[in-house]
Design a protein around this motif. Structure first.
Motif, short mmCIF file in Angstrom:
data_model
loop_
_atom_site.label_atom_id
_atom_site.label_comp_id
_atom_site.label_asym_id
_atom_site.label_seq_id
_atom_site.Cartn_x
_atom_site.Cartn_y
_atom_site.Cartn_z
N ALA A 242 0.82 -1.24 0.12
CA ALA A 242 0.06 -0.06 0.12
C ALA A 242 0.99 1.30 -0.11
O ALA A 242 0.67 2.20 -0.58
CB ALA A 242 -0.89 -0.03 1.31
N LEU A 243 1.97 1.15 0.88
CA LEU A 243 2.75 2.52 0.87
C LEU A 243 3.66 2.60 -0.58
O LEU A 243 3.66 3.78 -0.97
CB LEU A 243 3.74 2.25 1.92
CG LEU A 243 4.57 3.49 2.28
CD1 LEU A 243 3.81 4.73 2.28
CD2 LEU A 243 5.59 3.09 3.30
N GLY A 244 3.89 1.54 -1.09
CA GLY A 244 4.54 1.68 -2.51
C GLY A 244 3.72 2.27 -3.37
O GLY A 244 4.06 3.05 -4.27
N ARG A 245 2.40 1.74 -3.54
CA ARG A 245 1.46 2.31 -4.60
C ARG A 245 1.19 3.91 -4.21
O ARG A 245 1.13 4.68 -4.83
CB ARG A 245 0.19 1.49 -4.42
CG ARG A 245 0.26 0.13 -5.16
CD ARG A 245 -1.07 -0.64 -4.78
NE ARG A 245 -1.03 -2.07 -5.47
CZ ARG A 245 -1.66 -2.80 -5.61
NH1 ARG A 245 -3.14 -2.41 -4.97
NH2 ARG A 245 -1.52 -4.07 -6.12
N TRP A 246 1.03 4.15 -3.03
CA TRP A 246 0.79 5.53 -2.64
C TRP A 246 1.92 6.48 -3.02
O TRP A 246 1.65 7.34 -3.64
CB TRP A 246 0.79 5.72 -1.18
CG TRP A 246 0.14 6.99 -0.48
CD1 TRP A 246 -1.03 7.71 -0.65
CD2 TRP A 246 1.03 8.15 -0.23
NE1 TRP A 246 -0.92 8.81 -0.23
CE2 TRP A 246 0.14 9.23 0.02
CE3 TRP A 246 2.31 8.31 -0.03
CZ2 TRP A 246 0.84 10.46 0.44
CZ3 TRP A 246 2.94 9.37 0.36
CH2 TRP A 246 2.17 10.44 0.57
N HIS B 158 1.76 9.41 -6.03
CA HIS B 158 1.90 10.90 -5.72
C HIS B 158 3.35 11.11 -6.06
O HIS B 158 3.69 12.33 -5.88
CB HIS B 158 1.75 10.98 -4.10
CG HIS B 158 0.44 10.77 -3.62
ND1 HIS B 158 -0.82 11.01 -4.39
CD2 HIS B 158 -0.09 10.83 -2.23
CE1 HIS B 158 -2.01 10.83 -3.73
NE2 HIS B 158 -1.62 10.49 -2.71
N ASP B 159 4.11 10.53 -6.63
CA ASP B 159 5.47 10.66 -7.20
C ASP B 159 6.22 11.24 -6.17
O ASP B 159 6.77 12.32 -6.28
CB ASP B 159 5.26 11.70 -8.62
CG ASP B 159 6.55 11.62 -9.32
OD1 ASP B 159 7.33 10.65 -9.40
OD2 ASP B 159 7.02 12.80 -9.66
N VAL B 160 6.22 10.31 -5.10
CA VAL B 160 7.17 10.74 -3.62
C VAL B 160 8.31 9.67 -3.87
O VAL B 160 8.11 8.44 -3.81
CB VAL B 160 6.36 10.85 -2.74
CG1 VAL B 160 7.03 11.06 -1.69
CG2 VAL B 160 5.28 11.89 -2.80
N ALA C 25 15.80 16.09 -0.47
CA ALA C 25 16.21 16.93 -1.11
C ALA C 25 15.56 18.40 -0.96
O ALA C 25 16.07 19.58 -1.02
CB ALA C 25 16.06 16.81 -2.81
N GLN C 26 14.35 18.30 -0.33
CA GLN C 26 13.54 19.72 0.14
C GLN C 26 14.48 19.97 1.33
O GLN C 26 14.08 21.42 1.32
CB GLN C 26 12.29 19.22 0.50
CG GLN C 26 11.45 18.79 -0.59
CD GLN C 26 10.00 18.20 -0.17
OE1 GLN C 26 9.58 18.29 0.89
NE2 GLN C 26 9.18 17.87 -1.23
N ALA C 27 15.18 19.45 1.96
CA ALA C 27 15.68 20.23 3.08
C ALA C 27 16.79 21.09 2.69
O ALA C 27 17.31 21.88 3.52
CB ALA C 27 16.27 19.06 4.09
N GLY C 28 17.40 20.90 1.48
CA GLY C 28 18.49 21.75 1.09
C GLY C 28 19.79 21.35 1.27
O GLY C 28 20.00 20.55 1.93
N PRO C 29 20.83 22.05 0.70
CA PRO C 29 22.32 21.45 0.72
C PRO C 29 22.96 21.97 1.97
O PRO C 29 23.92 21.11 2.40
CB PRO C 29 22.89 22.26 -0.17
CG PRO C 29 21.99 23.54 -0.57
CD PRO C 29 20.74 23.12 -0.27
#
Length: 62
Positions: free
Chosen positions: A24-28, A32-34, A41-45
């Motif tokens: 289920a987590l894999g499908r979700w 949602h393309d996550v 990467a959202q946390a930044g360098p």
């Protein structure tokens, strides 16, 4: 023999629930393309490395 069936039912239910949650987590995440790299990467360098405890061992996050 009764103990074997009890163990199969007990441990089998945990394995079945774990497998269902993984699927289920894999499908979700695909829907949602996550992925984990995208979230990190959202946390930044400039994000500092952390020491984490995972599966009984300390590790540094890369």
């Amino acid at each position: 023999m009764k103990a074997v069936w009890t163990a199969v039912i007990y441990f089998g239910s945990f394995l079945a629930l774990g497998l269902a949650a993984k699927v289920a987590l894999g499908r979700w995440t695909k829907r949602h393309d996550v992925d984990l790299a995208g979230i990190q990467a959202q946390a930044g360098p400039n994000r500092r490395q952390r020491r984490l405890f995972l599966l009984g061992a300390w590790r540094t996050e890369d």
